[in-house]
Design an enzyme around this catalytic site. Structure first.
Site, PDB file in Angstrom:
ATOM      1  CB  CYS A 242      20.038 -67.242  25.760  1.00  0.00           C
ATOM      2  SG  CYS A 242      20.682 -68.936  25.155  1.00  0.00           S
TER       3      CYS A 242
ATOM      4  CG  HIS B 138      15.472 -68.053  25.109  1.00  0.00           C
ATOM      5  ND1 HIS B 138      15.941 -67.272  24.300  1.00  0.00           N
ATOM      6  CD2 HIS B 138      16.152 -69.013  25.125  1.00  0.00           C
ATOM      7  CE1 HIS B 138      17.149 -67.609  23.983  1.00  0.00           C
ATOM      8  NE2 HIS B 138      17.398 -68.767  24.243  1.00  0.00           N
TER       9      HIS B 138
ATOM     10  CD  GLU C 217      13.852 -64.488  24.820  1.00  0.00           C
ATOM     11  OE1 GLU C 217      13.742 -64.371  26.118  1.00  0.00           O
ATOM     12  OE2 GLU C 217      14.898 -64.791  24.200  1.00  0.00           O
TER      13      GLU C 217
HETATM   14  N1  GLN Z   1      24.806 -70.876  22.274  1.00  0.00           N
HETATM   15  C1  GLN Z   1      24.480 -69.623  22.017  1.00  0.00           C
HETATM   16  C2  GLN Z   1      25.630 -68.648  21.954  1.00  0.00           C
HETATM   17  O1  GLN Z   1      26.545 -68.916  22.536  1.00  0.00           O
HETATM   18  C3  GLN Z   1      23.378 -68.841  22.835  1.00  0.00           C
HETATM   19  C4  GLN Z   1      22.126 -69.595  22.170  1.00  0.00           C
HETATM   20  C5  GLN Z   1      20.986 -68.864  22.500  1.00  0.00           C
HETATM   21  O2  GLN Z   1      20.986 -67.338  22.824  1.00  0.00           O
HETATM   22  N2  GLN Z   1      19.645 -69.238  22.265  1.00  0.00           N
HETATM   23  O3  GLN Z   1      25.675 -67.621  21.602  1.00  0.00           O
END
Ligand code: GLN
Length: 191
Positions: A81, A172, A174
């Protein structure tokens, strides 16, 4: 184990990544400074806020050191992410956002819409099979360079990609109890 695994511990859900690695019998090292990169062979970059992670990693010299090691071919990196956003060459709409910029993709932040804060979806991962994807303000990978392989898609959009020894997920792993994606990363890191 043939080498140390580091988890970037500047911001975000790095503790959950450490737990996931523990399920595989691995005690990961927390990376908070440039010097912590030296003896690691693989680095996991957590989910969180990519602008914060990017800024801190740049200020502490971690970005530069990680880039050097990736370019030398001596460090494998897995970003989830926000971590995946940090790895991308291009962040659509945020040309100035600090990033590592090694993964040959354009990434779109919050691509499922801000209203869709989080959701779970069953994915089919190439080589691994079904996997529960946990998405939280997730990005998608929009433009993929030649060396980038798609390992999973959601609604026809890439959400898990690999480029050599780099792995990046929009979701995710994790945050599930299932360590198979972490295991896959350790294999591609040759650990
Ligand atoms: N939207 C977040 C970002 O741009 C990422 C969200 C996340 O890591 N769950 O950093």
């Amino acid at each position: 184990m043939k080498g140390v695994v580091g988890v970037l511990a500047l911001q975000g859900d790095f503790r959950e990544h450490k737990e996931a690695l523990k399920r595989l019998g691995i005690e990961a090292k927390e990376v908070r400074k440039r010097e912590h990169i030296q003896d690691i062979k693989a680095l996991i970059v957590p989910g969180g806020e990519s602008t914060t992670i990017g800024k801190l990693a740049r200020d502490y010299g971690i970005e530069e050191e990680v880039r050097k090691r990736v370019e030398e071919g001596s460090l494998a990196v897995f970003g989830t992410c926000a971590g995946a956003i940090w790895m991308a060459k291009e962040i659509l709409g945020y040309p100035e956002q600090p990033r590592l910029g090694v993964l040959d993709v354009a990434v779109e932040r919050n691509a499922f819409g801000r209203q869709v804060e989080s959701f779970q979806e069953e994915l089919e991962i190439k080589g691994l099979g079904p996997f529960r994807g946990v998405f939280i303000r997730a990005p998608v990978f929009r433009r993929l360079g030649e060396g980038v392989e798609v390992l999973a898609e959601l609604n026809g959009l890439p959400v898990l990609v690999r480029q050599g020894r780099l792995l990046a997920s929009a979701f995710h792993p994790e945050l599930t109890e299932d360590p198979r994606v972490h295991h896959y990363f350790l294999e591609l890191a040759d650990l």
